[in-house]
Design a protein around this motif. Structure first.
Motif, PDB file in Angstrom:
ATOM      1  N   MET A   1     -56.641 -17.789  31.352  1.00  0.00           N
ATOM      2  CA  MET A   1     -55.461 -17.977  32.193  1.00  0.00           C
ATOM      3  C   MET A   1     -55.195 -16.746  33.060  1.00  0.00           C
ATOM      4  SD  MET A   1     -52.929 -19.907  29.469  1.00  0.00           S
ATOM      5  CE  MET A   1     -51.575 -20.064  30.654  1.00  0.00           C
ATOM      6  N   HIS A   2     -55.402 -15.578  32.490  1.00  0.00           N
ATOM      7  CA  HIS A   2     -55.166 -14.334  33.234  1.00  0.00           C
ATOM      8  C   HIS A   2     -56.118 -14.230  34.423  1.00  0.00           C
ATOM      9  CE1 HIS A   2     -54.196 -10.160  34.074  1.00  0.00           C
ATOM     10  NE2 HIS A   2     -55.476  -9.844  33.956  1.00  0.00           N
ATOM     11  N   GLN A   3     -57.369 -14.561  34.210  1.00  0.00           N
ATOM     12  CA  GLN A   3     -58.346 -14.484  35.298  1.00  0.00           C
ATOM     13  C   GLN A   3     -58.026 -15.485  36.402  1.00  0.00           C
ATOM     14  OE1 GLN A   3     -60.591 -12.108  35.652  1.00  0.00           O
ATOM     15  NE2 GLN A   3     -59.896 -11.226  33.719  1.00  0.00           N
ATOM     16  N   LEU A   4     -57.562 -16.671  36.035  1.00  0.00           N
ATOM     17  CA  LEU A   4     -57.171 -17.653  37.043  1.00  0.00           C
ATOM     18  C   LEU A   4     -55.917 -17.206  37.796  1.00  0.00           C
ATOM     19  CD1 LEU A   4     -57.812 -21.046  35.190  1.00  0.00           C
ATOM     20  CD2 LEU A   4     -59.101 -20.094  37.112  1.00  0.00           C
ATOM     21  N   ALA A   5     -54.980 -16.608  37.084  1.00  0.00           N
ATOM     22  CA  ALA A   5     -53.757 -16.123  37.729  1.00  0.00           C
ATOM     23  C   ALA A   5     -54.073 -15.053  38.771  1.00  0.00           C
ATOM     24  CB  ALA A   5     -52.794 -15.586  36.685  1.00  0.00           C
ATOM     25  N   LYS A   6     -55.067 -14.221  38.494  1.00  0.00           N
ATOM     26  CA  LYS A   6     -55.450 -13.154  39.419  1.00  0.00           C
ATOM     27  C   LYS A   6     -55.932 -13.702  40.758  1.00  0.00           C
ATOM     28  CE  LYS A   6     -58.029  -9.817  37.829  1.00  0.00           C
ATOM     29  NZ  LYS A   6     -59.062  -9.104  37.029  1.00  0.00           N
ATOM     30  N   VAL A   7     -56.444 -14.931  40.744  1.00  0.00           N
ATOM     31  CA  VAL A   7     -56.936 -15.529  41.994  1.00  0.00           C
ATOM     32  C   VAL A   7     -56.007 -16.642  42.486  1.00  0.00           C
ATOM     33  CG1 VAL A   7     -59.337 -14.878  41.660  1.00  0.00           C
ATOM     34  CG2 VAL A   7     -58.503 -17.033  40.678  1.00  0.00           C
TER      35      VAL A   7
END
Length: 374
Positions: free
Chosen positions: A300-306
């Motif tokens: 989820m964190h990696q998706l939020a970053k983009v």
């Protein structure tokens, strides 16, 4: 690009109906033409004889239990994997909720586990149609009939979902819906109770409005509640009913796109649609498995970053520290529900999500998943 989890689909018709209600001074929950119109149209949509507007999905659940006279000393069997409002409603009545584990695939209540939990104190089964997929109702209704139990459908996320051609909210004794801002149709806050029993509908209408007396209004006939939906909210609801079929088509098209374009990613379990069901995909929920299991926060964190917004799944009743500490449940009681609570999340699933936005979400998920398993 930023793609939100979802936002309501509103337009000129909602503004027009709300303005009409306000201009007439019909703003309370006691009078106004939109309340009755919304109830009538929603009942017809669900294939139910009666519908009763209320102030939220939570109050719909509580009102259902109060209407059925379920209270202290009674037990209610409840799908463990749900928003905790489902369990709170049982506790409001002083009854004891008994969590039932989920079935794989749909993560709805597993009918095979229900009968073993029935005791002489059991009064009802509270079924949750999670994320828009209906529970397997035939075996549930058969068990209820065998043991003389009531069935309440929590259809807060399942407006228009169908079980063998019948819409949710028309199968059990009482159906409960939410019209919160992120639901399939919305009134901002608000809910609805549906039933085919006119006596239950009459009782619910009385209880939701303080159980006023008949000959003397202020000689109350029971302990009632102020659970009324306002006519202004109902005006939004009537407007939303003009677009509900379009919304359902959009939801299913959104899901079809994700199902096609995410199918080849290892470690993603995608939502399903059983042969008996029409899934309305309130949210497109996925479960991380394989090499992605246990890594939801990172995913989820990696998706939020983009710029891709996601939400983690509900923590089931048996995983809630509050209730474990009280001895009402144990964390290991519902292993399938636990898996969803630990590894589940849903993707941007708004009614008005564009294909361009979905393509962006899909691209980023491919990139993130590939990087995490490299």
């Amino acid at each position: 690009m930023h793609v939100p989890v979802g936002k309501p689909l509103l337009g000129d018709i909602e503004t027009r109906y709300v303005t009409d209600a306000v201009s007439k001074g019909e703003i309370s929950g006691f009078f106004g033409s939109y309340i009755g119109k919304f109830e009538k149209e929603f009942a017809a949509f669900c294939g139910a004889k009666e519908a009763v507007t209320v102030s939220s999905g939570t109050t719909a659940l509580h009102l259902a239990l109060a209407t059925l006279k379920i209270g202290p000393g009674d037990e209610v069997l409840v799908s463990s994997f749900t928003n905790m409002a489902t369990f709170f409603a049982v506790l409001y009545q002083g009854a004891t909720p008994i969590p039932i584990d989920s079935e794989e695939g749909t993560f709805n209540i597993d009918p095979r586990l229900i009968e073993e939990k029935i005791t002489p104190r059991t009064r009802a089964i509270l079924v949750v149609h999670i994320y828009g997929h209906p529970a397997d109702m035939d075996p549930i209704m058969a068990i209820a009939k065998k043991h003389n139990l009531r069935v309440i459908e929590d259809a807060a996320e399942a407006h228009g979902a169908e079980y063998k051609g019948r819409k949710t909210g028309s199968i059990g004794d009482i159906g409960c819906f939410s019209f919160y801002a992120n639901k399939i149709i919305t009134t901002g806050e608000g809910g609805m109770l549906t039933t085919n029993d006119s006596a239950l509908a009459a009782e619910a209408r009385s209880l939701k409005a303080l159980a006023f007396g008949t000959e003397n209004k202020f000689m109350h006939r029971a302990i009632g509640y102020n659970y009324r939906m306002t006519n202004v909210q109902a005006a939004i609801g009537v407007a939303q009913m003009t677009r509900i079929e379009d919304i359902l088509k959009r939801k299913r098209a959104m899901a079809a796109y994700y199902l096609q374009h995410l199918a080849d990613i290892p470690g993603l379990e995608l939502p399903i649609e059983r042969a008996y069901a029409k899934n309305v995909y309130w949210m497109f929920n996925i479960i991380l498995s394989g090499s992605l299991a246990g890594r939801r926060r990172e995913f989820m964190h990696q998706l939020a970053k983009v710029g891709v917004e996601t939400r983690e799944d509900f923590i089931p009743f048996n995983g809630q520290d509050l209730f474990v500490k009280q001895g009402l449940t144990h964390k290991e009681d519902c292993p399938v529900a636990n898996r969803a609570g630990e590894d589940g999340l849903y993707l941007p699933s708004g009614t008005d999500i564009s294909e361009e936005e979905q393509a962006y979400v899909v691209k980023r998920i491919h990139e993130v998943a590939r990087a995490m398993v490299a």
